[in-house]
Design an enzyme around this catalytic site. Structure first.
Site, mmCIF file in Angstrom:
data_model
loop_
_atom_site.group_PDB
_atom_site.id
_atom_site.type_symbol
_atom_site.label_atom_id
_atom_site.label_comp_id
_atom_site.label_asym_id
_atom_site.label_seq_id
_atom_site.Cartn_x
_atom_site.Cartn_y
_atom_site.Cartn_z
ATOM 1 N N THR A 120 0.821 -1.211 0.000
ATOM 2 C CA THR A 120 0.000 0.000 0.000
ATOM 3 C C THR A 120 0.856 1.262 0.000
ATOM 4 O O THR A 120 1.992 1.252 0.504
ATOM 5 C CB THR A 120 -0.895 0.004 1.257
ATOM 6 N N ASP A 121 0.283 2.354 -0.497
ATOM 7 C CA ASP A 121 0.987 3.645 -0.449
ATOM 8 C C ASP A 121 1.060 4.195 0.979
ATOM 9 O O ASP A 121 1.804 5.138 1.243
ATOM 10 C CB ASP A 121 0.332 4.672 -1.382
ATOM 11 N N GLU A 122 0.285 3.590 1.901
ATOM 12 C CA GLU A 122 0.287 4.107 3.279
ATOM 13 C C GLU A 122 1.626 3.909 3.970
ATOM 14 O O GLU A 122 1.871 4.511 5.017
ATOM 15 C CB GLU A 122 -0.824 3.446 4.096
ATOM 16 N N TYR A 147 -1.704 -0.605 11.148
ATOM 17 C CA TYR A 147 -1.863 -1.281 9.850
ATOM 18 C C TYR A 147 -0.698 -0.951 8.921
ATOM 19 O O TYR A 147 -0.017 -1.849 8.398
ATOM 20 C CB TYR A 147 -3.197 -0.876 9.188
ATOM 21 N N LYS A 151 2.379 -3.263 7.287
ATOM 22 C CA LYS A 151 2.576 -3.416 5.830
ATOM 23 C C LYS A 151 3.994 -2.970 5.457
ATOM 24 O O LYS A 151 4.657 -3.602 4.630
ATOM 25 C CB LYS A 151 1.537 -2.603 5.040
ATOM 26 N N PHE A 187 -14.594 3.022 3.177
ATOM 27 C CA PHE A 187 -15.274 4.308 3.016
ATOM 28 C C PHE A 187 -16.359 4.310 1.926
ATOM 29 O O PHE A 187 -17.521 4.642 2.194
ATOM 30 C CB PHE A 187 -14.204 5.368 2.712
HETATM 31 P P1 NAD Z 1 -9.611 -7.436 2.430
HETATM 32 O O1 NAD Z 1 -9.575 -7.207 3.909
HETATM 33 O O2 NAD Z 1 -10.854 -7.169 1.676
HETATM 34 O O3 NAD Z 1 -9.174 -8.948 2.126
HETATM 35 C C1 NAD Z 1 -8.134 -9.588 2.802
HETATM 36 C C2 NAD Z 1 -8.308 -11.097 2.624
HETATM 37 O O4 NAD Z 1 -7.202 -11.749 3.278
HETATM 38 C C3 NAD Z 1 -9.585 -11.649 3.256
HETATM 39 O O5 NAD Z 1 -10.218 -12.537 2.364
HETATM 40 C C4 NAD Z 1 -9.090 -12.377 4.496
HETATM 41 O O6 NAD Z 1 -9.906 -13.492 4.858
HETATM 42 C C5 NAD Z 1 -7.712 -12.825 4.049
HETATM 43 N N1 NAD Z 1 -6.803 -13.070 5.173
HETATM 44 C C6 NAD Z 1 -6.622 -12.296 6.276
HETATM 45 N N2 NAD Z 1 -5.705 -12.866 7.088
HETATM 46 C C7 NAD Z 1 -5.286 -13.995 6.457
HETATM 47 C C8 NAD Z 1 -4.338 -15.007 6.783
HETATM 48 N N3 NAD Z 1 -3.636 -14.951 7.940
HETATM 49 N N4 NAD Z 1 -4.151 -16.020 5.927
HETATM 50 C C9 NAD Z 1 -4.866 -16.092 4.774
HETATM 51 N N5 NAD Z 1 -5.791 -15.180 4.419
HETATM 52 C C10 NAD Z 1 -5.984 -14.136 5.247
HETATM 53 O O7 NAD Z 1 -8.392 -6.572 1.865
HETATM 54 P P2 NAD Z 1 -8.196 -5.913 0.417
HETATM 55 O O8 NAD Z 1 -8.707 -4.529 0.447
HETATM 56 O O9 NAD Z 1 -8.646 -6.858 -0.627
HETATM 57 O O10 NAD Z 1 -6.598 -5.812 0.402
HETATM 58 C C11 NAD Z 1 -5.806 -6.855 -0.171
HETATM 59 C C12 NAD Z 1 -4.345 -6.446 -0.112
HETATM 60 O O11 NAD Z 1 -4.160 -5.225 -0.827
HETATM 61 C C13 NAD Z 1 -3.832 -6.177 1.308
HETATM 62 O O12 NAD Z 1 -2.509 -6.664 1.384
HETATM 63 C C14 NAD Z 1 -3.836 -4.667 1.429
HETATM 64 O O13 NAD Z 1 -2.844 -4.235 2.326
HETATM 65 C C15 NAD Z 1 -3.501 -4.268 0.009
HETATM 66 N N6 NAD Z 1 -3.991 -2.941 -0.437
HETATM 67 C C16 NAD Z 1 -5.306 -2.606 -0.300
HETATM 68 C C17 NAD Z 1 -5.748 -1.382 -0.788
HETATM 69 C C18 NAD Z 1 -7.201 -0.966 -0.694
HETATM 70 O O14 NAD Z 1 -7.532 0.156 -1.046
HETATM 71 N N7 NAD Z 1 -8.112 -1.832 -0.269
HETATM 72 C C19 NAD Z 1 -4.841 -0.490 -1.384
HETATM 73 C C20 NAD Z 1 -3.498 -0.871 -1.501
HETATM 74 C C21 NAD Z 1 -3.089 -2.103 -1.030
HETATM 75 O O1 TDX Z 2 -16.917 6.044 7.477
HETATM 76 C C1 TDX Z 2 -15.841 6.522 7.086
HETATM 77 N N1 TDX Z 2 -15.722 7.881 6.964
HETATM 78 C C2 TDX Z 2 -14.577 8.484 6.536
HETATM 79 O O2 TDX Z 2 -14.524 9.717 6.437
HETATM 80 C C3 TDX Z 2 -14.703 5.690 6.727
HETATM 81 C C4 TDX Z 2 -14.812 4.198 6.855
HETATM 82 C C5 TDX Z 2 -13.571 6.319 6.282
HETATM 83 N N2 TDX Z 2 -13.492 7.665 6.197
HETATM 84 C C6 TDX Z 2 -12.280 8.299 5.646
HETATM 85 C C7 TDX Z 2 -10.956 7.822 6.211
HETATM 86 C C8 TDX Z 2 -10.027 7.980 5.028
HETATM 87 O O3 TDX Z 2 -9.612 9.334 4.925
HETATM 88 O O4 TDX Z 2 -12.244 7.915 4.252
HETATM 89 C C9 TDX Z 2 -10.908 7.674 3.819
HETATM 90 C C10 TDX Z 2 -10.795 6.234 3.323
HETATM 91 O O5 TDX Z 2 -10.948 5.375 4.456
HETATM 92 P P1 TDX Z 2 -10.761 3.781 4.346
HETATM 93 O O6 TDX Z 2 -11.724 3.233 3.365
HETATM 94 O O7 TDX Z 2 -10.776 3.235 5.729
HETATM 95 O O8 TDX Z 2 -9.331 3.659 3.658
HETATM 96 P P2 TDX Z 2 -7.848 4.116 4.100
HETATM 97 O O9 TDX Z 2 -7.709 4.223 5.568
HETATM 98 O O10 TDX Z 2 -7.474 5.284 3.248
HETATM 99 O O11 TDX Z 2 -7.021 2.796 3.643
HETATM 100 C C11 TDX Z 2 -7.370 2.115 2.408
HETATM 101 O O12 TDX Z 2 -6.459 2.420 1.391
HETATM 102 C C12 TDX Z 2 -5.156 1.927 1.538
HETATM 103 C C13 TDX Z 2 -7.433 0.611 2.624
HETATM 104 O O13 TDX Z 2 -8.358 0.307 3.664
HETATM 105 C C14 TDX Z 2 -6.069 0.053 2.953
HETATM 106 O O14 TDX Z 2 -6.126 -1.371 3.027
HETATM 107 C C15 TDX Z 2 -5.123 0.453 1.845
HETATM 108 O O15 TDX Z 2 -3.819 0.078 2.189
#
Ligand code: NAD
Ligand code: TDX
Length: 334
Positions: A120-122, A147, A151, A187
């Site tokens: 992630t970019d975080e 988190y 990562k 979000f």
């Molecule tokens: P998600 O929470 O929707 O899915 C995560 C999945 O991993 C789930 O199916 C969960 O059951 C599984 N999991 C959790 N712990 C596990 C373990 N110990 N062994 C096997 N499986 C396990 O997450 P997502 O949003 O799909 O994110 C996927 C990946 O992408 C993560 O590594 C996250 O850090 C990265 N990422 C997410 C975003 C975003 O915006 N959602 C952005 C950049 C990077």
């Molecule tokens: O109810 C809400 N209201 C609100 O204002 C929620 C759930 C979030 N927010 C804000 C927080 C953040 O500024 O919205 C933005 C996005 O929130 P999230 O969806 O929780 O994402 P963020 O914390 O930015 O992280 C996401 O992007 C990077 C993913 O959850 C991570 O897994 C990924 O690494």
């Protein structure tokens, strides 16, 4: 090609699995997923006859070992992924994101299997709203939350295993994803399904925090680009120039669903809330030739709103539990 998708029942991993089955007839896909609260078994049900799904933990070497031995490439999506949860209880983040990635690295090292690690970019921390800078592959790591710290640690483990043991791995750090099958705690799906169930959207803080949105299909196409053409040992940033502030996103969702654009609440801010993320994906574009398909966030968001409106059966059974969890920690501000 035999592909092991860890975390393949979650949001991005399941979209990756579905897209791989559709676009790559030569791919044999195995999903390894712990099926935590974040996985929705309904997502992969329609392709159950075409994917082998194993319920297990990436931190369990006994389950992992034969699956890795049988793969040509492992794509690691498995993680605890939600910042708010990491603030309430970081323990599962340390276990899965750090110990899990370590366990996976040892397995790919034992069997000489290629790994692509999803991150992630975080890991780069945050930027000020008026800072012209964006994150690049050279930006120093400065994670803010439990988190993002886990990562960041997982990325550093991958880099060390590349350098010390010659593991064949690449890493990508992507910006915020949106699209179908995203968990309701996040979000955009939270606010869409709030409006669809007659609940007012909830904005943290002043609502001016900026996220750099990318459609999940563009992220996953970039992942395949890196697997196909990326240089081993390298890191690639993935982003689609989609910076938007949270308030604008909520107003767009309300307007699209026929509500007044100010029908939202401000709630308690997230502790340590990152102000702004922004990705410079020049390297991926110029060296590997990747370009996003969804260049207009507004139309991608409209398609996502339509998807949640048309797939109530996927999310409705889980909505009340997610909102009651939030209600315990968040208060509506005047
Ligand atoms: P998600 O929470 O929707 O899915 C995560 C999945 O991993 C789930 O199916 C969960 O059951 C599984 N999991 C959790 N712990 C596990 C373990 N110990 N062994 C096997 N499986 C396990 O997450 P997502 O949003 O799909 O994110 C996927 C990946 O992408 C993560 O590594 C996250 O850090 C990265 N990422 C997410 C975003 C975003 O915006 N959602 C952005 C950049 C990077
Ligand atoms: O109810 C809400 N209201 C609100 O204002 C929620 C759930 C979030 N927010 C804000 C927080 C953040 O500024 O919205 C933005 C996005 O929130 P999230 O969806 O929780 O994402 P963020 O914390 O930015 O992280 C996401 O992007 C990077 C993913 O959850 C991570 O897994 C990924 O690494």
């Amino acid at each position: 090609m035999r592909v092991l998708v860890t975390g393949g029942a979650g949001f991005i991993g399941a979209n990756f699995t579905l897209r791989t089955l559709a676009a790559r007839p030569d791919a044999e896909v195995t999903v390894l997923d712990k099926f935590t609260y974040a996985a929705n078994p309904a997502t992969l049900e329609p392709v159950a006859d075409r994917v082998r799904v194993v319920r297990g933990d990436i931190a369990d070497a006994i389950v992992l070992d034969p699956l890795v031995a049988d793969a040509d490439v492992v794509v690691n999506f498995a993680a605890e992924s939600h910042n708010d949860n990491s603030l309430a209880d970081p323990s599962s983040f340390v276990q899965t994101n750090l110990v899990g990635t370590y366990t996976l690295l040892e397995a790919v090292r034992r069997h000489g299997v290629r790994l692509h690690h999803i991150s992630t970019d975080e890991v780069y921390g945050d930027l000020d709203l008026d800072d012209p800078a964006r994150f690049t592959e050279e930006t120093a790591y400065q994670p803010s939350s439990p988190y993002s710290a886990t990562k960041a640690g997982s990325d550093l483990l991958v880099r060390a295993w590349v350098r010390s043991f010659g593991v064949a791995a690449t890493i990508s750090n992507c910006s915020n994803n949106y699209g179908p099958y995203q968990h309701l705690e996040k979000f955009i799906p939270r606010q869409i399904t709030n409006v669809l169930t007659g609940v007012r959207p909830k904005l943290y803080g002043d609502g001016r925090n900026v996220r750099d949105w990318i459609h999940v299909d563009d992220h996953n196409d970039a992942v395949w680009t890196i697997i196909d053409r990326g240089q081993l040992g390298e890191t690639y940033l993935i982003g689609a120039d989609g910076e938007v502030d949270n308030r604008t996103v909520v107003e767009s969702i309300l307007t699209a669903l026929g509500q007044p654009s100010d029908a939202f609440d401000f709630v308690t801010d997230r502790a340590g809330h990152d102000r702004r993320y922004a990705i410079d994906a020049t390297r991926l574009r110029t060296e590997l030739g990747w370009t996003p398909t969804y260049t207009d966030f507004a139309s991608g968001l409209a398609a996502t709103i339509d998807w949640y409106r048309d797939h109530r059966e996927w999310w409705a059974p889980h909505k009340a539990a997610v909102e009651s969890g939030y209600a315990r920690t968040q208060q509506i501000l005047d």
